[in-house]
Design an enzyme around this catalytic site. Structure first.
Site, PDB file in Angstrom:
ATOM      1  N   GLU A  15       0.809  -1.227   0.000  1.00 43.12           N
ATOM      2  CA  GLU A  15       0.000   0.000   0.000  1.00 43.12           C
ATOM      3  C   GLU A  15       0.835   1.267   0.000  1.00 43.12           C
ATOM      4  O   GLU A  15       0.484   2.247  -0.644  1.00 43.12           O
ATOM      5  CB  GLU A  15      -0.946  -0.004   1.205  1.00 43.12           C
ATOM      6  CG  GLU A  15      -1.908   1.162   1.221  1.00 43.12           C
ATOM      7  CD  GLU A  15      -3.043   0.959   2.194  1.00 43.12           C
ATOM      8  OE1 GLU A  15      -3.551   1.974   2.693  1.00 43.12           O
ATOM      9  OE2 GLU A  15      -3.436  -0.196   2.474  1.00 43.12           O
ATOM     10  N   ASP A 113      -2.965  -3.034   3.205  1.00 38.66           N
ATOM     11  CA  ASP A 113      -3.632  -3.190   4.498  1.00 38.66           C
ATOM     12  C   ASP A 113      -4.932  -3.963   4.326  1.00 38.66           C
ATOM     13  O   ASP A 113      -5.685  -3.739   3.368  1.00 38.66           O
ATOM     14  CB  ASP A 113      -3.939  -1.830   5.122  1.00 38.66           C
ATOM     15  CG  ASP A 113      -2.678  -1.114   5.593  1.00 38.66           C
ATOM     16  OD1 ASP A 113      -1.620  -1.777   5.676  1.00 38.66           O
ATOM     17  OD2 ASP A 113      -2.758   0.091   5.879  1.00 38.66           O
ATOM     18  N   TYR A 320      -2.506  -2.826  13.571  1.00 34.78           N
ATOM     19  CA  TYR A 320      -3.310  -2.029  12.639  1.00 34.78           C
ATOM     20  C   TYR A 320      -4.335  -1.192  13.407  1.00 34.78           C
ATOM     21  O   TYR A 320      -5.101  -1.727  14.208  1.00 34.78           O
ATOM     22  CB  TYR A 320      -4.011  -2.962  11.655  1.00 34.78           C
ATOM     23  CG  TYR A 320      -4.775  -2.242  10.586  1.00 34.78           C
ATOM     24  CD1 TYR A 320      -4.105  -1.567   9.575  1.00 34.78           C
ATOM     25  CD2 TYR A 320      -6.161  -2.221  10.596  1.00 34.78           C
ATOM     26  CE1 TYR A 320      -4.803  -0.893   8.592  1.00 34.78           C
ATOM     27  CE2 TYR A 320      -6.868  -1.549   9.617  1.00 34.78           C
ATOM     28  CZ  TYR A 320      -6.180  -0.884   8.624  1.00 34.78           C
ATOM     29  OH  TYR A 320      -6.869  -0.207   7.662  1.00 34.78           O
TER      30      TYR A 320
END
Length: 718
Positions: A15, A113, A320
């Site tokens: 990403e 992600d 995360y």
């Protein structure tokens, strides 16, 4: 099919550049870092296999109308974002690397992600950058931390791409576009039709209902009529203050009667109760509770906290952040994380206190994609001051969820003075438990007086404390995020951005959020003519349907068709009242530009824009009869505070922000404008009142060496 070199070519798409560096280092420590132009990528060759690791830089593609000359935009296409937004020119270099080194590979691994946005970013990069054929060769890595172990596990155990996430993400972007762009254009068109003027206005699927919530609160506060009431208080010995059990008394005659009845009487102790209350450990952080706690403890905006948490995740220090979960599954490895954290003595002293089997106190909220926010055990080598604050908060929260229950002891004493019932209470911590590991909670430790039932206590005085009922509290950013979550508006990832956009549009201001006249008038106008724009229920309905798309319960196309129908209805309402809406919006816009009174003629000083110079300035509304004008530095804001010398508005400008008089000839020097409000608790320099995007705040004069800041209401004492 093999590549021309005869080796099987595998491409891993990440990403962001930092993520690609982490993933390359974890999977292939000897991978060769290469550059194409300004963009880095990695290559690893082993036997008959060649692996290329490339990176996006967030979204590489965005939506645009297929035909730009249509009145309304419903037929959309994905296009390279640098072709749509000229500020994103750097994205082209990343897209070129993907097209040059990733297209035509034998196998693709989607390693963005694992959430809706990340899945869509990777999907679009593969579909439009490498071709439809690439999607049939793609598998997915799923990870919640960027640690070596988890990256390797995710690589060895790939899963299928979740096309429910892809469709839900694409549908959200399309809905936001057809609502936001079409309605905003229609509102600006109404102003043009009514006044032949162009002004920039913004409406959005979630943004506008959010503003309506704030306007509703603004009106509640403004319309609130305070009512006086009294609290009867008795001052006893040993610093004890007891209050009448009647609570708020709204009749003055009753107050006088009670005071007279209590005159000259002792306090008879009727009952003394001491009870223990168990306070369970806090639950792990999801994004919303992390944002709320960082705001409470540090005064950080939700957007700032989200950005810092994302950076900590990208560096591999925490998990995360954009998660709804308050669960910590055993699979994350509690013991290993705590063992690594204990290498830092600041954390080790708390970890040593943990007793028995490790079982976290979890909350109710779950997230299929990720666990609650937690440290990975990797200790940071270097963090900024603000990053350290958020990291420490996450670590202490993680440790505390494994702690023992705290026990709070409460003493409740009931008294009688002249037949009037009074009471007071005291609290103390009898067992700190988890609270010792979480320094951000208040540990009450009041002294319990030695009192027993039947005792008689001397009364020093009995008085009536006059107060007023208060209006509802203003929202701050953290409480507004909680309110949006409660009402089902927006998502965990978008709420902070929505609030930031309202600030940027000048619809709201201040840490204790106030709606600007422009923001309020926009909502009032829309409520009168097209109420559906501000409908919470419509917004909630689409949030539910976007969730249903992800779970495969409803098709993306059906939801988009529903949205187009709703937007057409809203646009029809606007069209029917085009000139009336335009007049009211323009009047509100003009009022919002007034910053003061013209010193030359008494007219209004108004913020204006010069197309020729492409700059803003302040001029008199009586132009051309009055030619009073003041230039504004680039990026300057006009403040509500007035110059003490000449009475004109003050402005803030520059980096760091400086304050000065609007009139450069006033003679008010910067040094004279600076208002010292205290001493910095971190470096001892003066604390100066400054102005920024959210209004006034207090910052250290030692900036940039010292970056201490706080709100105007939270200036440290001493």
């Amino acid at each position: 099919m093999r590549s021309l070199s005869g080796k099987m070519h595998e491409v891993i798409i990440c990403e962001k550049p930092k993520s690609s560096e982490k993933i390359a280092g974890a999977l292939f420590p000897d991978a060769m870092k290469k550059k194409h132009g300004k963009v880095s990528y990695w290559e690893h060759v082993e036997g008959d296999k060649r692996v290329t690791i490339v990176s996006a830089v967030g979204h590489l593609y965005s939506l645009r109308p297929r035909q730009s000359n249509e009145e309304h935009f419903f037929d959309l296409e994905w296009a390279p974002i640098h072709e749509i937004d000229k500020k994103k020119g750097y994205v082209k270099d990343y897209l070129n690397v993907i097209r040059k080194f990733a297209a035509g590979a034998d196998r693709y691994i989607h390693a963005c992600d694992y959430d809706i946005e990340g899945t869509l970013i990777g999907f679009n990069a593969l579909k439009y950058g490498c071709g439809e054929e690439a999607l049939r060769k793609t598998s997915r890595m799923k990870f919640s931390t960027l640690t070596r172990e988890e990256i390797q596990r995710a690589y060895k155990n790939p899963i299928e791409v979740d096309y429910g996430q892809v469709d839900s993400g694409a549908a959200r972007h399309i809905l936001d576009f057809i609502f936001g762009v079409n309605i905003s254009r229609s509102l600006m068109k109404s102003v043009k039709a009514a006044t032949n003027r162009f002004i920039k206005l913004s409406a959005g699927r979630v943004q506008t209902p959010t503003l309506a919530i704030l306007v509703e609160r603004e009106k509640e506060i403004r319309d609130f009529k305070p009512v006086p009431y009294w609290i009867i208080r008795a001052e006893l010995g040993e610093g004890i203050i007891a209050e009448s059990k009647r609570g708020k008394i709204f009749k003055r005659e009753l107050v006088d009667s009670i005071l007279e009845k209590c005159q000259g009487s002792d306090a008879e102790v009727k009952d003394v109760r001491v009870r223990d209350t168990i306070r369970k450990p806090p639950v792990p952080f999801d994004l919303g509770t992390l944002q709320s706690e960082a705001y409470r403890v540090f005064g950080f905006s939700p957007k700032k906290t989200q950005t810092i948490a994302q950076n900590l995740y990208t560096e591999g220090y925490t998990s995360y952040p954009r998660t709804s979960s308050q669960k910590l599954p055993e699979s994350i490895g509690y013991e290993k994380i705590l063992k690594n954290l204990a290498k830092n003595p600041r954390f080790g002293v708390h970890i040593e206190r943990l007793r028995g089997p490790l079982k976290p106190h979890e909350g109710k909220k779950e997230d299929d994609a990720h666990p609650a926010i937690h440290p990975t055990g990797l200790l940071p080598s270097e963090l900024s001051k603000d990053e350290k604050k958020v990291y420490d908060l996450i670590v202490h929260r993680f440790i505390s969820v494994f702690g023992e229950d705290a026990i709070l002891q409460t003493m409740k004493v009931e008294l009688e003075i002249g037949e009037e019932e009074f009471s007071f209470s005291r609290k103390r911590v009898s067992k700190a438990g988890w609270m010792e590991s979480y320094p951000y909670t208040k540990m009450e430790d009041e002294e319990f007086p030695e009192i027993s039932g039947g005792d008689s206590l001397a009364v020093r005085s009995v008085s009536a404390d006059e107060r007023e009922t208060k209006p509802p509290a203003r929202y701050n950013e953290a409480s507004l995020i909680r309110e949006l979550e409660r009402r089902g508006l927006g998502t965990k990832s978008t709420r902070a951005d929505i609030i930031a956009k309202l600030y940027d549009r000048k619809y709201i201001e201040g840490k204790k959020i106030r709606v600007s006249p422009l923001g309020e008038n926009i909502i009032d106008t829309l409520t009168r003519y097209c109420e559906k724009i501000i409908s919470e229920e419509l917004t909630r309905q689409f949030e539910r349907e976007l969730e249903d798309i992800m779970r495969g319960k409803i098709s993306k196309d059906r939801v988009i068709d529903e949205a187009i129908t709703e937007v057409r209805s809203i646009l029809s309402d606007i069209e029917e009242n085009l000139r009336d809406i335009g007049k009211e919006l323009y009047r509100a816009y003009q009022d919002s530009r007034v910053v003061g009174e013209c010193p030359a003629c008494g007219g209004k000083l108004v913020i204006k824009y010069s197309p020729r110079n492409r700059s803003t300035f302040v001029g008199c509304s009586s132009y051309p009869d009055c030619r009073t004008v003041y230039s504004l530095p680039r990026g300057a804001s006009v403040l509500k505070s007035l110059c003490e010398k000449c009475g004109l508005p003050m402005i803030s400008y520059g980096r760091p922000r400086q304050r000065a008089c609007l009139d450069p000839k006033c003679g008010k020097k910067k040094s004279e404008v600076e208002e010292v409000v205290g001493k910095c608790p971190e470096c001892g320099s003066d604390l100066i009142k400054r102005s920024g995007r959210y209004g006034e705040f207090v910052g250290c004069k030692g900036f940039p060496k010292c970056r201490f800041t706080c709100s105007v209401d939270e200036v440290p004492e001493g």
